[in-house]
Motif scaffolding. Sequence first.
Motif, short mmCIF file in Angstrom:
data_model
loop_
_atom_site.label_atom_id
_atom_site.label_comp_id
_atom_site.label_asym_id
_atom_site.label_seq_id
_atom_site.Cartn_x
_atom_site.Cartn_y
_atom_site.Cartn_z
N ARG A 71 -52.25 -162.09 41.23
CA ARG A 71 -52.20 -161.33 39.98
C ARG A 71 -52.10 -159.83 40.25
O ARG A 71 -51.34 -159.11 39.61
CB ARG A 71 -53.44 -161.61 39.14
N ILE A 72 -52.87 -159.36 41.22
CA ILE A 72 -52.84 -157.93 41.56
C ILE A 72 -51.47 -157.54 42.10
O ILE A 72 -50.92 -156.49 41.73
CB ILE A 72 -53.96 -157.60 42.56
N ARG A 79 -45.70 -152.46 37.98
CA ARG A 79 -45.87 -151.02 37.79
C ARG A 79 -44.89 -150.22 38.65
O ARG A 79 -44.37 -149.19 38.22
CB ARG A 79 -47.31 -150.59 38.13
N PHE A 80 -44.64 -150.70 39.87
CA PHE A 80 -43.70 -150.01 40.74
C PHE A 80 -42.30 -150.03 40.13
O PHE A 80 -41.58 -149.02 40.13
CB PHE A 80 -43.68 -150.67 42.12
N ASN A 81 -41.91 -151.18 39.59
CA ASN A 81 -40.60 -151.28 38.95
C ASN A 81 -40.51 -150.37 37.73
O ASN A 81 -39.47 -149.73 37.50
CB ASN A 81 -40.31 -152.73 38.55
N GLN A 82 -41.58 -150.30 36.96
CA GLN A 82 -41.57 -149.41 35.80
C GLN A 82 -41.44 -147.95 36.23
O GLN A 82 -40.71 -147.17 35.61
CB GLN A 82 -42.85 -149.60 34.98
#
Length: 112
Positions: A71-72, A79-82
Amino acid sequence: MAIAYAKLYELIHKKIKDEREADELYNAIIEIIKESKVIVKNELKDELKDELATKKDIDLVREEMKAMEERILRYVDNRFNQLLIVQLIILFAIIITNPNAIELIKLLFGFK
């Protein structure tokens, strides 16, 4: 412990004059002590077993840790992709709004 048994034996023989009765009393007391040791030992063993984690408990914790790790990792990857998308949007916005930005980008990447 042997010294305590010897003292007990002597004390019983001093108080009880009949040697046979003294031996019977001594043997009865020793038997009671042995039985109580076994009872206490078994109770302690049962209490400790309840407190210890079994292999099944450890396996359950490991499975939960693996699930949490997945999950982490998914969260961080998301978040990295965002963040990457936001950076690309900002870069294109700078290029579109600033005419000198194209020249700057060419200089930064070594194009002339």
